[in-house]
Motif scaffolding. Structure first.
Motif, short mmCIF file in Angstrom:
data_model
loop_
_atom_site.label_atom_id
_atom_site.label_comp_id
_atom_site.label_asym_id
_atom_site.label_seq_id
_atom_site.Cartn_x
_atom_site.Cartn_y
_atom_site.Cartn_z
N VAL A 150 0.87 -1.19 -0.08
CA VAL A 150 -0.07 0.19 -0.09
C VAL A 150 0.69 1.16 -0.12
O VAL A 150 0.53 2.27 -0.71
CB VAL A 150 -0.98 -0.11 1.11
CG1 VAL A 150 -1.72 1.37 1.18
CG2 VAL A 150 -1.97 -0.98 1.07
N TRP A 151 1.84 1.38 0.81
CA TRP A 151 2.66 2.46 1.01
C TRP A 151 3.52 2.69 -0.20
O TRP A 151 4.04 3.92 -0.69
CB TRP A 151 3.64 2.40 2.23
CG TRP A 151 2.72 3.09 3.21
CD1 TRP A 151 2.34 2.11 4.39
CD2 TRP A 151 2.58 4.18 3.63
NE1 TRP A 151 1.56 3.05 5.15
CE2 TRP A 151 1.78 4.38 4.87
CE3 TRP A 151 2.96 5.47 2.77
CZ2 TRP A 151 1.32 5.35 5.55
CZ3 TRP A 151 2.52 6.71 3.50
CH2 TRP A 151 1.73 6.65 4.71
N ILE A 152 4.10 1.49 -0.83
CA ILE A 152 4.63 1.81 -2.16
C ILE A 152 3.55 2.42 -3.24
O ILE A 152 4.31 3.35 -3.99
CB ILE A 152 5.19 0.34 -2.81
CG1 ILE A 152 6.37 -0.11 -1.91
CG2 ILE A 152 5.78 0.31 -4.20
CD1 ILE A 152 6.92 -1.57 -2.32
N LEU A 153 2.67 1.81 -3.45
CA LEU A 153 1.60 2.51 -4.26
C LEU A 153 1.35 3.85 -4.02
O LEU A 153 1.00 4.69 -4.93
CB LEU A 153 0.32 1.55 -4.45
CG LEU A 153 0.56 0.29 -4.89
CD1 LEU A 153 -0.66 -0.79 -4.87
CD2 LEU A 153 1.18 0.26 -6.28
N LEU A 154 1.11 4.05 -2.80
CA LEU A 154 0.80 5.50 -2.31
C LEU A 154 1.87 6.35 -2.86
O LEU A 154 1.54 7.69 -3.23
CB LEU A 154 0.73 5.55 -0.89
CG LEU A 154 -0.79 5.22 -0.07
CD1 LEU A 154 -0.76 5.19 1.05
CD2 LEU A 154 -1.82 6.11 -0.67
N LEU A 155 3.30 6.06 -2.31
CA LEU A 155 4.17 7.08 -2.84
C LEU A 155 4.27 7.18 -4.14
O LEU A 155 4.63 8.19 -4.64
CB LEU A 155 5.62 6.31 -2.25
CG LEU A 155 5.67 6.54 -0.69
CD1 LEU A 155 6.96 5.92 -0.27
CD2 LEU A 155 5.75 7.77 -0.32
N ALA A 156 3.92 6.06 -4.97
CA ALA A 156 4.05 6.20 -6.57
C ALA A 156 2.98 7.20 -6.99
O ALA A 156 3.26 7.95 -7.88
CB ALA A 156 3.80 4.77 -7.17
N ALA A 157 1.86 7.10 -6.37
CA ALA A 157 0.69 8.03 -6.86
C ALA A 157 1.07 9.52 -6.44
O ALA A 157 0.72 10.36 -7.33
CB ALA A 157 -0.64 7.57 -6.30
N ALA A 158 1.65 9.80 -5.44
CA ALA A 158 2.07 10.93 -5.06
C ALA A 158 3.51 11.53 -5.79
O ALA A 158 3.79 12.89 -5.21
CB ALA A 158 2.52 11.22 -3.38
N GLU A 159 4.01 10.73 -6.59
CA GLU A 159 5.28 10.99 -6.93
C GLU A 159 5.29 12.62 -7.78
O GLU A 159 6.05 13.44 -7.60
CB GLU A 159 5.87 10.21 -7.96
CG GLU A 159 7.23 10.26 -8.54
CD GLU A 159 8.02 9.21 -8.93
OE1 GLU A 159 8.98 9.22 -9.49
OE2 GLU A 159 7.27 8.34 -9.43
N PRO A 160 4.01 12.70 -8.66
CA PRO A 160 4.29 14.06 -9.20
C PRO A 160 3.95 15.23 -8.19
O PRO A 160 4.59 16.13 -8.62
CB PRO A 160 2.80 13.94 -10.04
CG PRO A 160 2.76 12.46 -10.34
CD PRO A 160 3.30 11.92 -9.07
N LEU A 161 3.28 14.96 -7.11
CA LEU A 161 3.23 16.09 -6.34
C LEU A 161 4.53 16.51 -5.34
O LEU A 161 5.08 17.60 -5.13
CB LEU A 161 2.23 15.67 -5.32
CG LEU A 161 1.77 16.96 -4.19
CD1 LEU A 161 1.39 18.19 -4.99
CD2 LEU A 161 0.97 16.37 -3.12
N PHE A 162 5.65 15.18 -5.48
CA PHE A 162 6.78 15.41 -4.82
C PHE A 162 7.68 16.27 -5.67
O PHE A 162 8.28 16.83 -5.25
CB PHE A 162 7.49 14.01 -4.61
CG PHE A 162 7.24 13.22 -3.18
CD1 PHE A 162 7.68 13.68 -2.03
CD2 PHE A 162 6.36 12.32 -3.12
CE1 PHE A 162 7.41 13.09 -0.89
CE2 PHE A 162 5.81 11.69 -1.96
CZ PHE A 162 6.36 12.22 -0.84
N ASP A 163 7.46 15.93 -6.86
CA ASP A 163 8.26 16.69 -8.18
C ASP A 163 7.85 18.25 -8.00
O ASP A 163 8.75 19.23 -8.10
CB ASP A 163 8.08 16.38 -9.40
CG ASP A 163 8.57 14.84 -9.59
OD1 ASP A 163 9.46 14.50 -8.75
OD2 ASP A 163 8.07 14.06 -10.43
N ARG A 164 6.56 18.56 -7.58
CA ARG A 164 6.09 20.13 -7.74
C ARG A 164 6.11 20.80 -6.48
O ARG A 164 6.67 21.83 -6.02
CB ARG A 164 4.61 20.05 -8.31
CG ARG A 164 4.74 19.64 -9.65
CD ARG A 164 3.42 20.31 -10.59
NE ARG A 164 2.34 19.46 -9.86
CZ ARG A 164 1.86 18.33 -10.26
NH1 ARG A 164 2.09 17.60 -11.12
NH2 ARG A 164 0.50 17.82 -9.63
#
Length: 295
Positions: A150-164
């Motif tokens: 779950v946390w791997i998938l959560l972080l993957a979904a949030a990756e664009p937000l991490f970039d910005r």
């Protein structure tokens, strides 16, 4: 025989997908050794296989499966991962988290580098869903089996937000983790503060002192009995009457029977509940059985 959880076997099977025979050997060798140990101690490689019929009765009522699946989403993701209170809030939070996980899986799949991981993780999660569709009870600790994915998938979904907006992304992740983390810390401090509790201390001490190491005890929870006493234990066999049950005990030279009061287990099948009632009725201090110890 219940010391091998099916979750571990399912994880091993999913991890082997597309990775060759060496992965299969490395994954299943420890499980095979532990299953052999269980079979030697209790006569069953795992009680989950021995009692598969009792755990699959839910499938007889297909109409209940959709509601049961929604409940699992709320219990596993809403309560287990997010730490939300039971009810509609946990169900809603679980559904939102599930959608975010799907978005994360899609993002990872498009990237391409993690496809072997995604295949294994996806297979494992599907197998877990199938397992819990036929196993009625749910405890929050079962969520531990899905937490890493779950946390791997959560972080993957949030990756664009991490970039910005990295700070906003970390804050959102922290908010998601906060309820579950606070509950976990509470349990940890409670465990440190409370004295260690042993199951049936007086009964276990009596069994260790009076049952020879090579003899077997008949009990409805043989795996717990083995852990607490170090003595071999096995489930009672189904029988048509007390006389037939006693004859089976004599045939197996089973001289010891352990009985304790238990809470009602309404999630079990009718057959399993009937076996428990029969065992309660037959394992009494009436000839030829005698009461050796009571706690």
């Amino acid at each position: 025989g219940g010391l091998l959880r099916p979750h571990g076997a399912l994880l091993a099977a999913a991890a082997c997908w597309g990775r060759g025979w060496r992965w299969a050997v490395a994954a299943f060798a420890p499980l095979a050794l532990w299953s052999a140990r269980n079979a030697y101690v209790s006569g069953s490689a795992t009680a989950y296989v021995s009692n598969a019929k009792d755990q699959s009765d839910l499938l007889a009522a297909w109409s209940t499966l959709p509601a049961h699946a929604l409940k699992l989403v709320g219990e596993c993701l809403g309560r287990g991962v997010l730490g939300l209170p039971a009810g509609a809030l946990a169900g809603l939070g679980g559904l939102v988290l599930l959608l975010v996980c799907v978005a994360g899986a899609r993002a990872l799949w498009r990237r391409g580098a993690e496809k072997p991981l995604l295949r294994s993780a996806g297979a494992y999660l599907v197998l877990l869903v199938l397992l819990h569709l036929v196993w009625r009870p749910w405890q929050s600790r079962y969520s531990l089996t899905v937490m890493p994915f779950v946390w791997i998938l959560l972080l993957a979904a949030a990756e664009p937000l991490f970039d910005r907006r990295k700070a906003v992304a970390w804050a959102l992740c922290g908010l998601l983790a906060l309820p579950g983390l606070s509950r976990s810390l509470g349990y940890a401090f409670e465990g440190l503060a409370a004295p260690r509790v042993e199951l049936w201390p007086r009964s276990a001490a009596w069994l260790r002192a009076n049952v020879p190491a090579g003899e077997r005890v008949t009990a409805l929870e043989p795996y717990l009995l083995t852990l607490t006493t170090g003595r071999e234990a096995s489930f009672p066999l189904r029988a048509a009457s007390r006389d037939a049950w006693l004859a089976d005990l004599r045939a197996r030279d089973a001289r010891w029977v352990f009985l304790r009061e238990r809470e009602a287990r309404n999630y079990l099948s009718a057959d399993a509940r009937e076996l428990m009632r029969s065992f309660d009725a037959w394992a009494v201090a009436a000839p030829p059985l005698t009461l050796a110890f009571a706690d």
